[in-house]
Design a protein around this motif. Structure first.
Motif, PDB file in Angstrom:
ATOM      1  N   SER A  39       0.826  -1.213   0.000  1.00 16.33           N
ATOM      2  CA  SER A  39       0.000   0.000   0.000  1.00 16.33           C
ATOM      3  C   SER A  39       0.859   1.261   0.000  1.00 16.33           C
ATOM      4  O   SER A  39       0.479   2.277  -0.595  1.00 16.33           O
ATOM      5  CB  SER A  39      -0.936   0.004   1.209  1.00 16.33           C
ATOM      6  N   PHE A  40       2.012   1.205   0.666  1.00 17.65           N
ATOM      7  CA  PHE A  40       2.892   2.380   0.707  1.00 17.65           C
ATOM      8  C   PHE A  40       3.335   2.781  -0.688  1.00 17.65           C
ATOM      9  O   PHE A  40       3.371   3.978  -1.027  1.00 17.65           O
ATOM     10  CB  PHE A  40       4.115   2.091   1.585  1.00 17.65           C
ATOM     11  N   TRP A  41       3.675   1.815  -1.513  1.00 15.60           N
ATOM     12  CA  TRP A  41       4.235   2.109  -2.834  1.00 15.60           C
ATOM     13  C   TRP A  41       3.195   2.631  -3.817  1.00 15.60           C
ATOM     14  O   TRP A  41       3.526   3.016  -4.929  1.00 15.60           O
ATOM     15  CB  TRP A  41       4.940   0.870  -3.386  1.00 15.60           C
ATOM     16  N   GLN A  42       1.939   2.680  -3.394  1.00 19.14           N
ATOM     17  CA  GLN A  42       0.891   3.264  -4.234  1.00 19.14           C
ATOM     18  C   GLN A  42       0.638   4.725  -3.912  1.00 19.14           C
ATOM     19  O   GLN A  42      -0.195   5.366  -4.555  1.00 19.14           O
ATOM     20  CB  GLN A  42      -0.414   2.473  -4.051  1.00 19.14           C
ATOM     21  N   LYS A  43       1.344   5.301  -2.928  1.00 16.84           N
ATOM     22  CA  LYS A  43       1.084   6.684  -2.528  1.00 16.84           C
ATOM     23  C   LYS A  43       2.365   7.477  -2.327  1.00 16.84           C
ATOM     24  O   LYS A  43       2.451   8.349  -1.477  1.00 16.84           O
ATOM     25  CB  LYS A  43       0.237   6.710  -1.249  1.00 16.84           C
ATOM     26  N   THR A  44       3.372   7.176  -3.120  1.00 14.79           N
ATOM     27  CA  THR A  44       4.623   7.923  -3.057  1.00 14.79           C
ATOM     28  C   THR A  44       4.514   9.209  -3.876  1.00 14.79           C
ATOM     29  O   THR A  44       3.567   9.404  -4.644  1.00 14.79           O
ATOM     30  CB  THR A  44       5.791   7.078  -3.578  1.00 14.79           C
ATOM     31  N   GLN A  45       5.519  10.064  -3.721  1.00 12.16           N
ATOM     32  CA  GLN A  45       5.575  11.301  -4.504  1.00 12.16           C
ATOM     33  C   GLN A  45       6.820  11.269  -5.398  1.00 12.16           C
ATOM     34  O   GLN A  45       7.024  10.289  -6.103  1.00 12.16           O
ATOM     35  CB  GLN A  45       5.555  12.511  -3.580  1.00 12.16           C
ATOM     36  N   GLU A  46       7.642  12.323  -5.343  1.00  8.74           N
ATOM     37  CA  GLU A  46       8.802  12.390  -6.233  1.00  8.74           C
ATOM     38  C   GLU A  46      10.055  11.762  -5.631  1.00  8.74           C
ATOM     39  O   GLU A  46      10.982  11.416  -6.349  1.00  8.74           O
ATOM     40  CB  GLU A  46       9.107  13.854  -6.582  1.00  8.74           C
ATOM     41  N   GLY A  47      10.092  11.666  -4.303  1.00  2.94           N
ATOM     42  CA  GLY A  47      11.291  11.147  -3.666  1.00  2.94           C
ATOM     43  C   GLY A  47      10.975  10.494  -2.333  1.00  2.94           C
ATOM     44  O   GLY A  47       9.891  10.664  -1.762  1.00  2.94           O
ATOM     45  N   LEU A  48      11.951   9.749  -1.826  1.00  6.58           N
ATOM     46  CA  LEU A  48      11.792   9.012  -0.586  1.00  6.58           C
ATOM     47  C   LEU A  48      13.106   9.047   0.186  1.00  6.58           C
ATOM     48  O   LEU A  48      14.182   8.929  -0.401  1.00  6.58           O
ATOM     49  CB  LEU A  48      11.417   7.556  -0.895  1.00  6.58           C
ATOM     50  N   ALA A  49      13.005   9.226   1.499  1.00  3.93           N
ATOM     51  CA  ALA A  49      14.171   9.142   2.375  1.00  3.93           C
ATOM     52  C   ALA A  49      13.800   8.284   3.577  1.00  3.93           C
ATOM     53  O   ALA A  49      12.770   8.505   4.206  1.00  3.93           O
ATOM     54  CB  ALA A  49      14.612  10.533   2.829  1.00  3.93           C
ATOM     55  N   VAL A  50      14.644   7.297   3.876  1.00  5.84           N
ATOM     56  CA  VAL A  50      14.398   6.400   4.997  1.00  5.84           C
ATOM     57  C   VAL A  50      15.657   6.341   5.850  1.00  5.84           C
ATOM     58  O   VAL A  50      16.753   6.101   5.337  1.00  5.84           O
ATOM     59  CB  VAL A  50      14.014   4.983   4.526  1.00  5.84           C
ATOM     60  N   PHE A  51      15.494   6.555   7.158  1.00  5.24           N
ATOM     61  CA  PHE A  51      16.624   6.607   8.079  1.00  5.24           C
ATOM     62  C   PHE A  51      16.418   5.583   9.192  1.00  5.24           C
ATOM     63  O   PHE A  51      15.295   5.349   9.637  1.00  5.24           O
ATOM     64  CB  PHE A  51      16.754   8.008   8.690  1.00  5.24           C
ATOM     65  N   SER A  52      17.538   5.014   9.652  1.00 11.80           N
ATOM     66  CA  SER A  52      17.464   4.052  10.742  1.00 11.80           C
ATOM     67  C   SER A  52      18.726   4.144  11.592  1.00 11.80           C
ATOM     68  O   SER A  52      19.839   4.252  11.063  1.00 11.80           O
ATOM     69  CB  SER A  52      17.310   2.634  10.186  1.00 11.80           C
ATOM     70  N   SER A  53      18.539   4.123  12.903  1.00  7.95           N
ATOM     71  CA  SER A  53      19.652   4.092  13.851  1.00  7.95           C
ATOM     72  C   SER A  53      19.159   3.400  15.112  1.00  7.95           C
ATOM     73  O   SER A  53      17.997   2.975  15.194  1.00  7.95           O
ATOM     74  CB  SER A  53      20.133   5.508  14.169  1.00  7.95           C
ATOM     75  N   ALA A  54      20.023   3.330  16.106  1.00  3.68           N
ATOM     76  CA  ALA A  54      19.618   2.726  17.372  1.00  3.68           C
ATOM     77  C   ALA A  54      18.487   3.504  18.031  1.00  3.68           C
ATOM     78  O   ALA A  54      17.745   2.970  18.850  1.00  3.68           O
ATOM     79  CB  ALA A  54      20.823   2.643  18.304  1.00  3.68           C
ATOM     80  N   SER A  55      18.323   4.790  17.664  1.00  4.11           N
ATOM     81  CA  SER A  55      17.276   5.628  18.253  1.00  4.11           C
ATOM     82  C   SER A  55      15.909   5.376  17.639  1.00  4.11           C
ATOM     83  O   SER A  55      14.889   5.798  18.186  1.00  4.11           O
ATOM     84  CB  SER A  55      17.636   7.107  18.076  1.00  4.11           C
ATOM     85  N   GLY A  56      15.865   4.733  16.463  1.00  8.82           N
ATOM     86  CA  GLY A  56      14.593   4.508  15.789  1.00  8.82           C
ATOM     87  C   GLY A  56      14.722   4.732  14.298  1.00  8.82           C
ATOM     88  O   GLY A  56      15.831   4.837  13.759  1.00  8.82           O
ATOM     89  N   SER A  57      13.577   4.814  13.632  1.00  4.71           N
ATOM     90  CA  SER A  57      13.576   4.983  12.179  1.00  4.71           C
ATOM     91  C   SER A  57      12.626   6.099  11.772  1.00  4.71           C
ATOM     92  O   SER A  57      11.737   6.486  12.532  1.00  4.71           O
ATOM     93  CB  SER A  57      13.176   3.679  11.476  1.00  4.71           C
ATOM     94  N   GLU A  58      12.831   6.609  10.552  1.00  6.65           N
ATOM     95  CA  GLU A  58      12.009   7.699  10.023  1.00  6.65           C
ATOM     96  C   GLU A  58      11.850   7.509   8.526  1.00  6.65           C
ATOM     97  O   GLU A  58      12.821   7.229   7.818  1.00  6.65           O
ATOM     98  CB  GLU A  58      12.686   9.041  10.296  1.00  6.65           C
ATOM     99  N   VAL A  59      10.600   7.642   8.048  1.00  7.45           N
ATOM    100  CA  VAL A  59      10.307   7.564   6.614  1.00  7.45           C
ATOM    101  C   VAL A  59       9.753   8.905   6.175  1.00  7.45           C
ATOM    102  O   VAL A  59       8.748   9.371   6.717  1.00  7.45           O
ATOM    103  CB  VAL A  59       9.278   6.445   6.309  1.00  7.45           C
ATOM    104  N   LEU A  60      10.408   9.519   5.196  1.00  9.30           N
ATOM    105  CA  LEU A  60       9.963  10.819   4.677  1.00  9.30           C
ATOM    106  C   LEU A  60       9.587  10.676   3.210  1.00  9.30           C
ATOM    107  O   LEU A  60      10.386  10.201   2.393  1.00  9.30           O
ATOM    108  CB  LEU A  60      11.078  11.864   4.813  1.00  9.30           C
ATOM    109  N   VAL A  61       8.367  11.061   2.882  1.00  4.37           N
ATOM    110  CA  VAL A  61       7.947  11.154   1.479  1.00  4.37           C
ATOM    111  C   VAL A  61       8.232  12.571   1.022  1.00  4.37           C
ATOM    112  O   VAL A  61       7.773  13.538   1.630  1.00  4.37           O
ATOM    113  CB  VAL A  61       6.454  10.807   1.335  1.00  4.37           C
ATOM    114  N   LEU A  62       8.993  12.701  -0.053  1.00  2.00           N
ATOM    115  CA  LEU A  62       9.529  13.993  -0.456  1.00  2.00           C
ATOM    116  C   LEU A  62       8.849  14.529  -1.713  1.00  2.00           C
ATOM    117  O   LEU A  62       8.532  13.752  -2.632  1.00  2.00           O
ATOM    118  CB  LEU A  62      11.037  13.879  -0.711  1.00  2.00           C
ATOM    119  N   PRO A  63       8.649  15.840  -1.797  1.00  2.00           N
ATOM    120  CA  PRO A  63       8.001  16.438  -2.963  1.00  2.00           C
ATOM    121  C   PRO A  63       8.949  16.686  -4.123  1.00  2.00           C
ATOM    122  O   PRO A  63       8.540  17.206  -5.156  1.00  2.00           O
ATOM    123  CB  PRO A  63       7.478  17.765  -2.410  1.00  2.00           C
ATOM    124  N   ARG A  64      10.240  16.360  -3.963  1.00  2.00           N
ATOM    125  CA  ARG A  64      11.243  16.587  -5.012  1.00  2.00           C
ATOM    126  C   ARG A  64      12.036  15.313  -5.261  1.00  2.00           C
ATOM    127  O   ARG A  64      12.268  14.526  -4.339  1.00  2.00           O
ATOM    128  CB  ARG A  64      12.215  17.700  -4.598  1.00  2.00           C
TER     129      ARG A  64
END
Length: 382
Positions: free
Chosen positions: A76-101
């Motif tokens: 389902s995620f891959w059906q609602k992306t935009q122009e770019g994607l950034a995904v981060f992961s560390s011992a503190s946790g993770s973050e997914v950013l859908v980017l407009p560029r």
């Protein structure tokens, strides 16, 4: 999943728990172009796996890669992306950013998150916002010379006149006067004020509410120039009630709801480009003057030492350039290496991060406009 803003960037910059995994990918909004995006994503995750296999933190690989593997399987995620994607992961946790560029495809394992693509989106010198407003509704856009996207309005910004005024929407006030020669004579309804005055009152109150919300929740936090897009007869009223110092005197005289985003982008860029060129020319002149007085540098090693000491007030960084290596955040010493190597990042990314941490300004500039060939130009505070 989150959207990108300055607070999110600062949060990522503050996370320095080795190891930090950063993945960037250009994605697509629509079928069938987006069908290949999950495949490309898995290939980038494989590059992270290979880098982790070379790292001294091999035992942490499964936990660090888990958010990527989960996302890869989320159809389902891959059906609602935009122009770019950034995904981060560390011992503190993770973050997914859908980017407009769009962003370059990149997978980096390092001691801090790779942030320059995000810095470019947030701090590129050609960015602006457009406020499209009619008597009934408003929309906010953000873009640059190449693209324009709708911005989700902050919680305190009304999107319609009904939302702004609610029960305070003006109703026609009518009084009844009796005309005739006596009791029971014919009566006539006489309006106190016409419909036009009612509309003008509501429009002014609506415009004030929108202006106040946009300034507080968007213009001040972003610092971006604001272009008004509205019918010609609404420009004078909006400028009259506005207290937004970021609002440009020129605007787009058009019905913003009736035209495409690409038309708005073209009209806005015609207004913004002179401001962009003027600002960039001033920055380049300031750099030239500072360099002549030994208050500026283009040498990466010298800039790095100055950044660690908090001396850099403004840093111009070349867009889409990667110089593999690492900067010691304590001494400013530069280590040159391979971007694929674990625990090494991009020198320019490290420079931008150091400058922002110390309260300096970072401006990402297209290569054609950079005043130097080294990829970075710094203006010192002293």
């Amino acid at each position: 999943m989150s959207s990108l803003n300055k607070d999110k960037l600062q949060s990522l910059l503050a996370d320095r728990q080795p190891l930090c995994l950063s993945l960037y990918q250009a994605t697509h909004r629509h079928h069938p172009d987006n069908q290949q995006d999950p495949i490309r994503f898995r290939n980038l995750v494989k590059r992270l796996e290979e880098s982790l296999a070379q790292s001294s933190h091999r035992g942490e690989a499964d936990a660090l890669l888990r958010p990527y593997r989960t996302l890869a399987d989320d159809a389902s995620f891959w059906q609602k992306t935009q122009e770019g994607l950034a995904v981060f992961s560390s011992a503190s946790g993770s973050e997914v950013l859908v980017l407009p560029r769009p962003v370059p495809n990149l997978a980096v394992v390092a001691n801090s998150f790779h942030a320059k693509p995000l810095v470019r989106i947030l701090q590129s010198s050609d960015r602006y916002q457009i406020l499209g407003i009619t008597l009934k509704e408003d929309r906010l856009y953000e873009g640059n010379r190449d693209a324009l996207d709708v911005v989700e309005l902050g919680a305190g910004v009304p999107s319609t006149i009904t939302e702004a005024l609610g029960e305070e929407l003006t109703e026609p006030h009518l009084t009844v006067a009796s005309y005739g020669t006596g009791v029971g004579g014919p009566s006539m309804h006489h309006g106190q004020g016409g419909r036009k005055s009612e509309v003008d009152i509501d429009a002014e109150r609506f415009f004030r509410a929108v202006d106040r919300g946009i300034l507080e929740h968007h213009s001040r936090p972003s610092g971006l120039p604001l272009v008004l897009a509205a019918l010609a007869e609404h420009h004078d009223l909006f400028h009259k009630v506005s207290h937004n110092p970021f609002l440009l005197p020129e605007g787009i005289r058009i019905d913003p709801i009736a035209v495409s985003a690409d038309r708005l982008r073209a009209e806005a860029w015609a207004l913004i480009e002179p401001y962009y060129r003027e600002r960039l020319a001033k920055l380049i002149d300031q750099f030239g003057e500072a360099r002549a007085k030994n208050h500026g540098d283009a040498d990466l090693a010298l800039i790095a030492r100055a950044a660690v000491a908090g001396r850099v007030s403004t840093l111009l960084v070349e867009a889409d350039r990667h110089d593999p290596g690492h900067i010691d955040p304590t001494t400013g010493a530069i280590e040159v290496g391979n971007l694929e190597h674990p625990e090494l990042d991009d020198l320019l990314d490290d420079l931008a991060e150091l400058v922002m941490r110390m309260g300096g300004e970072v401006v990402v500039v297209p290569a054609v406009d950079m005043p130097v060939k080294t990829g970075a130009a710094a203006i010192y505070r002293y």
